[in-house]
Scaffold this motif. Structure first.
Motif, PDB file in Angstrom:
ATOM      1  N   THR A  14       0.781  -1.210  -0.068  1.00 12.48           N
ATOM      2  CA  THR A  14       0.110   0.077  -0.240  1.00 12.48           C
ATOM      3  C   THR A  14       0.793   1.284  -0.095  1.00 12.48           C
ATOM      4  O   THR A  14       1.740   1.439   0.883  1.00 12.48           O
ATOM      5  N   SER A  18      -1.459   6.230   1.874  1.00 11.11           N
ATOM      6  CA  SER A  18      -2.807   5.361   2.038  1.00 11.11           C
ATOM      7  C   SER A  18      -2.681   4.514   3.192  1.00 11.11           C
ATOM      8  O   SER A  18      -3.807   3.848   3.641  1.00 11.11           O
ATOM      9  N   VAL A 140      -9.775   3.192   2.971  1.00  2.00           N
ATOM     10  CA  VAL A 140      -8.919   4.331   3.023  1.00  2.00           C
ATOM     11  C   VAL A 140      -9.934   5.594   3.006  1.00  2.00           C
ATOM     12  O   VAL A 140      -9.772   6.678   3.603  1.00  2.00           O
ATOM     13  N   HIS A 144     -10.194   8.933   5.702  1.00  4.86           N
ATOM     14  CA  HIS A 144     -10.240  10.454   5.295  1.00  4.86           C
ATOM     15  C   HIS A 144     -11.542  11.273   5.949  1.00  4.86           C
ATOM     16  O   HIS A 144     -11.615  12.047   6.820  1.00  4.86           O
TER      17      HIS A 144
END
Length: 603
Positions: A14, A18, A140, A144
């Motif tokens: 990854t 992220s 992900v 956020h």
């Protein structure tokens, strides 16, 4: 509860930007910078809340040699002092930071650095826990959205500003960690063991999270009864760890001579016994009954529930109600009713109706979202857990608004999924104006700060929304160091002053003060109130009985003003009119006209 494919995966391969830990640190550092900017005009290194000053006094006493198990505040209340209900779990890290910084700077500077670093440091584990919540919810994108909502929650409150050293910020981090562990859809034993440790620490720090922890334990029990053998290891890990951790917390913070005492505002035999019975009951159930049919597992769980309820009725029946229900009616009328965080939604609707949205709207929206998801069968088990954890705090907030911060925090997970769904619908057809509109509106109504701004606009008070939450203590007030300097220069005595001055007097002077805004000091507060409203001659007799040697009269204190109007013939009423009894000798040197200091002439 089964994991959504691709939502949670290993970080290998990854990109760095992220990865959960990188995102958590990035958002944390950004928040810390914002908090430092918001705090740059602060004139004091201690937070604005009375509890921050009292916490510092407690830490200073610990560093000065007061025993680990000795929670008496000897300079507060009537003769003998006041037994406080706070936890050394918070005192220890702050005191350790002060000792560390003393190796490099002066003691005063070390205190400033410690009180600055501690709340800012707590941003990192809090954001880390919320990042894990987002990752486990929706990968992900979930990280956020969750972190962005958490950022707004942090910067619009005072709990992570430099100087905010009361325990609320730690409790918020523990609540976030418990949620992150309980929504592990893979049922990993390690996750539920961590949740149990966090729950035990939360109880050890303060009783305000006890209803939340109780619901979290019930949620684990319901998961076991529903899932059976698939959840047996997780249930066993939670139950065993909780039993061991609560035992460790009890013996680490409760002195031996208080082992049999039951109190409802901190960890004592009551909460310890109830938690232990529940932990052992769930452990035995998971070990012995996990392969029974589902209906029988629910019967077993009901038996455990009866045992827990029985232990509560046997050990601490008084703790099943409001721990402040036994307060003297005079304290309820003149003190508790004026404590802002103790206001109910009914009181707010009368006193400050424009603030209701900021405290309750987002939580209510999240509750509706959870119910909608459950009815539609969309990750119903996950939303049932989130609903239970959120609903108990939202209900508490209806009674005391202090619960709203936890309700707004717990609204973030379900609203993260809600916002992501709105975004998916909007992105599916970029020309659909209605979808874009609902997406924008959905994002806005999911943020308590937006409701606060709306309330500010409604009362034409928009400029004060952030200054109210970020301003430090008002140092033009009677409680500033400068105002209390003449009092600090006097030999130690016993001070009669309004309860709001209690913490500043303890912080800045060597005196004992009769009254402080704490329910454990009920007798001291009552004595101060009765003296303030009594005619001067009667007040003198009462001061002599209480051993009062000094009077710090703050004309601008709300409580003092109220007493002066209510009882103009009383001591405070007479002082407000400039009528100083002959037995009070004014002391010169106070630079603050609103604060007048008198020595009480002894017979």
């Amino acid at each position: 509860m089964r994991p959504i494919e691709g939502v949670e995966h290993k970080a290998a391969g990854t990109p760095l930007w992220s990865r959960t830990w990188f995102l958590a640190l990035s958002y944390s550092f950004a928040v810390i910078v914002v908090l430092l900017v918001l705090n740059h005009n602060a004139v004091d290194y201690v937070g604005a809340d009375n509890d921050d000053a009292m916490r510092l006094v407690e830490v200073r006493d610990l560093l000065a040699g007061q025993g680990w198990f000795d929670m008496m505040q000897y300079r507060l209340g009537l003769s003998g002092g006041t037994l406080m209900h706070w936890s050394r779990f918070i005192d220890l890290p702050i005191a350790s930071l002060i000792v560390f910084f003393r190796q490099f700077v002066s003691p005063d500077r070390a205190e400033i650095l410690a009180l600055t670093v501690w709340p800012l440091f707590l941003v990192i584990p809090f954001m880390g826990a919320m990042a894990l919540v987002g990752r486990r919810l929706a990968g992900v994108p979930g990280v956020h959205i969750t972190l962005l909502q958490t950022v707004f929650l942090i910067i619009t409150s005072v709990r992570y500003l430099p100087g905010s050293i009361d325990h609320d910020n730690v409790q918020m981090g523990l609540v976030a960690l418990i949620v992150a562990m309980l929504i592990d859809e893979r049922f990993r034993a390690s996750s539920f063991a961590v949740a149990a440790v966090a729950a035990a620490i939360a109880i050890g720090i303060g009783a305000e999270t006890t209803p939340f922890v109780a619901v979290a334990c019930m949620a684990v029990g319901m998961l076991w009864a529903w899932e059976g053998a698939a959840f047996a290891k997780a249930a066993s890990a939670f139950a065993l760890t909780l039993t061991v951790a609560i035992s460790a917390a009890f013996f680490a913070t409760v002195p031996p001579h208080f082992y049999s005492m039951v109190t409802c505002d901190n960890l004592s035999l009551g909460f310890y016994g109830i938690t232990t019975v529940g932990g052992i009951g769930l452990l035995l159930s998971a070990l012995l009954a996990s392969r029974l049919p589902r209906a029988r597992r629910f019967v077993v769980l009901a038996v455990v529930g009866v045992a827990v309820l029985g232990s509560a009725l046997l050990l601490a029946p008084q703790c099943l109600g409001n721990p402040l229900a036994g307060l003297d009616p005079m304290l309820v009328e003149f003190w508790l009713s004026s404590v802002s965080e103790a206001q109910s939604i009914v009181a707010l609707s009368v006193n400050d109706p424009t603030s209701i949205g900021a405290f309750y709207a987002v939580g209510l929206l999240a509750i509706v979202v959870c119910l909608f998801r459950i009815v539609r069968g969309e990750r119903a088990q996950l939303h049932a857990i989130l609903l239970a954890l959120l609903a108990i705090n939202w209900i508490i907030a209806l009674v005391q608004v202090r619960g709203a911060v936890f309700a707004n925090l717990l609204a973030i997970p379900p609203l993260t999924l809600f916002v992501l769904d709105l975004r998916r619908i909007s992105n599916a057809d970029s020309e659909d104006i209605r979808a874009a509109f609902f997406y924008v509106v959905g994002v806005l109504v999911s943020v308590p700060a937006v409701w606060a701004i709306g309330g500010g606009l409604a009362r034409s008070d928009i400029g004060n929304i952030f200054t109210k939450s970020t301003a430090a203590a008002d140092h033009s007030s009677c409680g500033s160091k400068e105002s209390l300097a003449p009092l600090a220069a006097l030999s130690p005595g016993v001070v009669l002053a309004a309860s709001n001055l209690g913490s500043p007097i303890l912080r800045f002077t060597p005196h004992r003060t009769l009254s402080g805004p704490y329910h454990r000091d009920a007798d001291g507060m009552l004595a101060e109130m009765k003296i303030g409203m009594a005619p001067p001659d009667e007040a003198r007799t009462m001061m002599q009985q209480a051993g009062v040697t000094l009077l710090a009269y703050c004309a601008e204190d709300p409580q003092v003003e109220r007493f002066a109007k209510l009882k103009p013939e009383g001591l405070y009423g007479q002082l407000a009119r400039g009528n100083v009894p002959a037995y009070l000798d004014p002391l010169p040197g106070s630079p603050k006209e609103a604060l007048r200091i008198f020595s009480v002439r002894q017979p």
